[in-house]
Scaffold this motif. Structure first.
Motif, PDB file in Angstrom:
ATOM      1  N   GLY A 106     -30.116   2.157 -57.538  1.00  0.00           N
ATOM      2  CA  GLY A 106     -30.046   2.536 -58.951  1.00  0.00           C
ATOM      3  C   GLY A 106     -29.887   4.014 -59.190  1.00  0.00           C
ATOM      4  N   LYS A 107     -30.042   4.814 -58.125  1.00  0.00           N
ATOM      5  CA  LYS A 107     -29.872   6.265 -58.247  1.00  0.00           C
ATOM      6  C   LYS A 107     -28.825   6.782 -57.260  1.00  0.00           C
ATOM      7  CE  LYS A 107     -34.666   6.922 -59.718  1.00  0.00           C
ATOM      8  NZ  LYS A 107     -35.980   7.519 -59.377  1.00  0.00           N
ATOM      9  N   THR A 108     -28.885   6.277 -56.052  1.00  0.00           N
ATOM     10  CA  THR A 108     -27.926   6.668 -55.021  1.00  0.00           C
ATOM     11  C   THR A 108     -27.469   5.434 -54.259  1.00  0.00           C
ATOM     12  OG1 THR A 108     -29.635   6.978 -53.337  1.00  0.00           O
ATOM     13  CG2 THR A 108     -29.058   8.904 -54.696  1.00  0.00           C
ATOM     14  N   PHE A 109     -26.337   5.564 -53.558  1.00  0.00           N
ATOM     15  CA  PHE A 109     -25.974   4.543 -52.581  1.00  0.00           C
ATOM     16  C   PHE A 109     -25.755   5.221 -51.240  1.00  0.00           C
ATOM     17  CE2 PHE A 109     -21.597   5.703 -53.836  1.00  0.00           C
ATOM     18  CZ  PHE A 109     -20.962   5.777 -52.607  1.00  0.00           C
ATOM     19  N   THR A 110     -26.035   4.481 -50.179  1.00  0.00           N
ATOM     20  CA  THR A 110     -25.851   4.984 -48.822  1.00  0.00           C
ATOM     21  C   THR A 110     -24.999   4.010 -48.031  1.00  0.00           C
ATOM     22  OG1 THR A 110     -27.971   6.139 -48.795  1.00  0.00           O
ATOM     23  CG2 THR A 110     -27.007   5.604 -46.666  1.00  0.00           C
ATOM     24  N   LEU A 111     -23.990   4.530 -47.361  1.00  0.00           N
ATOM     25  CA  LEU A 111     -23.170   3.743 -46.450  1.00  0.00           C
ATOM     26  C   LEU A 111     -23.491   4.206 -45.036  1.00  0.00           C
ATOM     27  CD1 LEU A 111     -20.925   1.583 -46.366  1.00  0.00           C
ATOM     28  CD2 LEU A 111     -19.259   3.451 -46.373  1.00  0.00           C
ATOM     29  N   PHE A 112     -23.965   3.289 -44.206  1.00  0.00           N
ATOM     30  CA  PHE A 112     -24.403   3.607 -42.848  1.00  0.00           C
ATOM     31  C   PHE A 112     -23.532   2.873 -41.842  1.00  0.00           C
ATOM     32  CE2 PHE A 112     -27.287   2.199 -39.296  1.00  0.00           C
ATOM     33  CZ  PHE A 112     -27.265   3.405 -38.605  1.00  0.00           C
ATOM     34  N   SER A 113     -23.047   3.614 -40.830  1.00  0.00           N
ATOM     35  CA  SER A 113     -22.262   3.004 -39.761  1.00  0.00           C
ATOM     36  C   SER A 113     -23.116   2.928 -38.494  1.00  0.00           C
ATOM     37  CB  SER A 113     -20.999   3.827 -39.475  1.00  0.00           C
ATOM     38  OG  SER A 113     -20.392   3.390 -38.265  1.00  0.00           O
ATOM     39  N   PRO A 114     -23.608   1.738 -38.129  1.00  0.00           N
ATOM     40  CA  PRO A 114     -24.375   1.622 -36.875  1.00  0.00           C
ATOM     41  C   PRO A 114     -23.524   1.938 -35.654  1.00  0.00           C
ATOM     42  CG  PRO A 114     -24.653  -0.322 -38.272  1.00  0.00           C
ATOM     43  CD  PRO A 114     -23.528   0.457 -38.853  1.00  0.00           C
ATOM     44  N   ASP A 115     -22.219   1.739 -35.738  1.00  0.00           N
ATOM     45  CA  ASP A 115     -21.345   1.988 -34.583  1.00  0.00           C
ATOM     46  C   ASP A 115     -21.349   3.466 -34.191  1.00  0.00           C
ATOM     47  OD1 ASP A 115     -20.629  -0.694 -34.619  1.00  0.00           O
ATOM     48  OD2 ASP A 115     -18.977  -0.336 -36.009  1.00  0.00           O
ATOM     49  N   PHE A 116     -21.364   4.337 -35.204  1.00  0.00           N
ATOM     50  CA  PHE A 116     -21.298   5.779 -34.943  1.00  0.00           C
ATOM     51  C   PHE A 116     -22.620   6.488 -35.263  1.00  0.00           C
ATOM     52  CE2 PHE A 116     -17.019   4.269 -36.023  1.00  0.00           C
ATOM     53  CZ  PHE A 116     -16.338   4.647 -34.876  1.00  0.00           C
ATOM     54  N   ASN A 117     -23.590   5.722 -35.768  1.00  0.00           N
ATOM     55  CA  ASN A 117     -24.911   6.264 -36.128  1.00  0.00           C
ATOM     56  C   ASN A 117     -24.793   7.408 -37.130  1.00  0.00           C
ATOM     57  OD1 ASN A 117     -27.680   6.083 -36.018  1.00  0.00           O
ATOM     58  ND2 ASN A 117     -27.875   7.518 -34.308  1.00  0.00           N
ATOM     59  N   SER A 120     -23.733   8.361 -45.074  1.00  0.00           N
ATOM     60  CA  SER A 120     -23.445   9.246 -46.196  1.00  0.00           C
ATOM     61  C   SER A 120     -24.136   8.693 -47.429  1.00  0.00           C
ATOM     62  CB  SER A 120     -21.936   9.343 -46.435  1.00  0.00           C
ATOM     63  OG  SER A 120     -21.668  10.245 -47.503  1.00  0.00           O
ATOM     64  N   THR A 121     -24.798   9.567 -48.164  1.00  0.00           N
ATOM     65  CA  THR A 121     -25.490   9.184 -49.397  1.00  0.00           C
ATOM     66  C   THR A 121     -24.848   9.896 -50.578  1.00  0.00           C
ATOM     67  OG1 THR A 121     -27.580   8.825 -48.236  1.00  0.00           O
ATOM     68  CG2 THR A 121     -27.705   9.176 -50.604  1.00  0.00           C
ATOM     69  N   GLN A 122     -24.587   9.129 -51.629  1.00  0.00           N
ATOM     70  CA  GLN A 122     -23.936   9.677 -52.816  1.00  0.00           C
ATOM     71  C   GLN A 122     -24.718   9.286 -54.068  1.00  0.00           C
ATOM     72  OE1 GLN A 122     -21.168  11.597 -52.571  1.00  0.00           O
ATOM     73  NE2 GLN A 122     -21.179  11.340 -50.335  1.00  0.00           N
ATOM     74  N   ASN A 123     -24.636  10.140 -55.094  1.00  0.00           N
ATOM     75  CA  ASN A 123     -25.198   9.759 -56.385  1.00  0.00           C
ATOM     76  C   ASN A 123     -24.461   8.532 -56.918  1.00  0.00           C
ATOM     77  OD1 ASN A 123     -27.067  11.874 -56.471  1.00  0.00           O
ATOM     78  ND2 ASN A 123     -25.509  13.285 -57.281  1.00  0.00           N
ATOM     79  N   ALA A 124     -25.194   7.700 -57.643  1.00  0.00           N
ATOM     80  CA  ALA A 124     -24.600   6.445 -58.101  1.00  0.00           C
ATOM     81  C   ALA A 124     -24.981   6.174 -59.550  1.00  0.00           C
ATOM     82  CB  ALA A 124     -25.084   5.291 -57.215  1.00  0.00           C
ATOM     83  N   GLN A 245     -26.000  12.751 -40.947  1.00  0.00           N
ATOM     84  CA  GLN A 245     -25.432  12.613 -42.294  1.00  0.00           C
ATOM     85  C   GLN A 245     -24.072  13.290 -42.343  1.00  0.00           C
ATOM     86  OE1 GLN A 245     -27.925  13.921 -45.495  1.00  0.00           O
ATOM     87  NE2 GLN A 245     -26.612  13.012 -47.052  1.00  0.00           N
ATOM     88  N   ILE A 246     -23.102  12.620 -42.905  1.00  0.00           N
ATOM     89  CA  ILE A 246     -21.754  13.165 -43.015  1.00  0.00           C
ATOM     90  C   ILE A 246     -21.313  13.134 -44.470  1.00  0.00           C
ATOM     91  CG2 ILE A 246     -21.122  12.474 -40.678  1.00  0.00           C
ATOM     92  CD1 ILE A 246     -19.594  10.103 -41.922  1.00  0.00           C
ATOM     93  N   GLU A 247     -20.224  13.841 -44.728  1.00  0.00           N
ATOM     94  CA  GLU A 247     -19.661  13.871 -46.080  1.00  0.00           C
ATOM     95  C   GLU A 247     -18.741  12.664 -46.276  1.00  0.00           C
ATOM     96  OE1 GLU A 247     -17.096  16.961 -48.923  1.00  0.00           O
ATOM     97  OE2 GLU A 247     -17.470  17.388 -46.803  1.00  0.00           O
TER      98      GLU A 247
END
Length: 253
Positions: A106-117, A120-124, A245-247
């Motif tokens: 409800g405030k941010t979303f995070t997309l996580f790649s387990p393959d590359f560990n 990225s978190t963005q405002n939502a 964390q990446i952009e």
């Protein structure tokens, strides 16, 4: 062989037409009050999902991909989803072309790649409805079948150019279901709906008929759970010390 194929096709056509006629006509029969039209059935499915504040579901996904040679190949994936409306979603996807986890609180979303560990978190935006509409345009990705998780889960069906067509009582995993066809200008959708109460979507196919070779996206739904044991922490991503964390760049960059 050709005659056999024609005969087989006629059997399918005649059977389907008979079942369809029986289903539609039954709505006007005083002795068949329990039967409904395909449009009413679809509304029941949508209204039930719309009424549920939270739920979980698992999905086995296959989809076509067109190679440069023009040949069409199929990939597979598995996705588990937990939803708490209007502002929480957690999705874990394992697939042939990569694995990814998605968290939204409800405030941010995070997309996580387990393959590359990496993550990225963005405002939502504050609601799932806004999120689903925004992330593809802003970031170039979608959460598979995310239209089912918003407040009005069947809003995408407003694109339908005709009323849903009842195809027949057909099998999904050896279980009888009601099979519906939905036609739009850009794609055709097929839904297989359980004949139990409440009616639930057990299978869906989207055919992108205006794309080369008309690729299809197929989903088998299972383990619908409308009383999931979840807390708000379910929807928050917590990185470990080795996670980077990446952009996240917009699709044009």
């Amino acid at each position: 062989m050709i005659r056999f194929r024609i005969f087989f096709a006629l059997i399918i056509t005649i059977t389907t037409t008979f079942i369809l006629t029986e289903k539609i006509q039954a709505q006007n029969d005083d002795n068949s009050q329990s039967l409904i039209t395909s449009e009413e059935l679809l509304n029941q499915v949508c209204d039930f999902l719309k009424s549920k504040e939270s739920f979980g579901v698992e999905m086995d996904i296959t989809y076509d991909n067109l190679l440069n040679s023009g040949s069409k190949v199929q990939y597979s994936g598995y996705q588990s989803v937990v939803v708490k409306k209007p502002s929480f979603l957690q999705s874990n996807y394992i697939g042939d072309q990569g694995n990814r986890n998605f968290y939204y609180d409800g405030k941010t979303f995070t997309l996580f790649s387990p393959d590359f560990n990496v993550f990225s978190t963005q405002n939502a935006p504050s609601t799932l409805d806004e999120l689903v509409n925004d992330i593809e345009e802003q970031y170039g990705f979608t959460v598979p079948m995310s239209n089912l998780f918003i407040n009005n889960p069947c809003s995408v069906l407003l694109k339908a150019t005709e009323k849903p067509l009842f195809i027949g009582s057909n099998l999904v995993n050896r279980k009888e279901t009601d099979h519906l066809l939905i036609v739009t200008d850009d794609w055709d959708g097929q839904l297989w709906v359980s004949q139990d109460d409440p009616p639930l979507i057990l299978k869906a196919i989207i055919t992108y008929k205006n794309l080369p070779n008309s690729p299809q996206y197929t989903v088998l739904f299972s383990n619908w759970n409308f009383e999931p044991s979840i807390t708000n922490e379910t929807f928050k991503f917590t990185p470990n010390k080795d996670t980077t964390q990446i952009e996240m760049l917009p699709p044009s960059e």
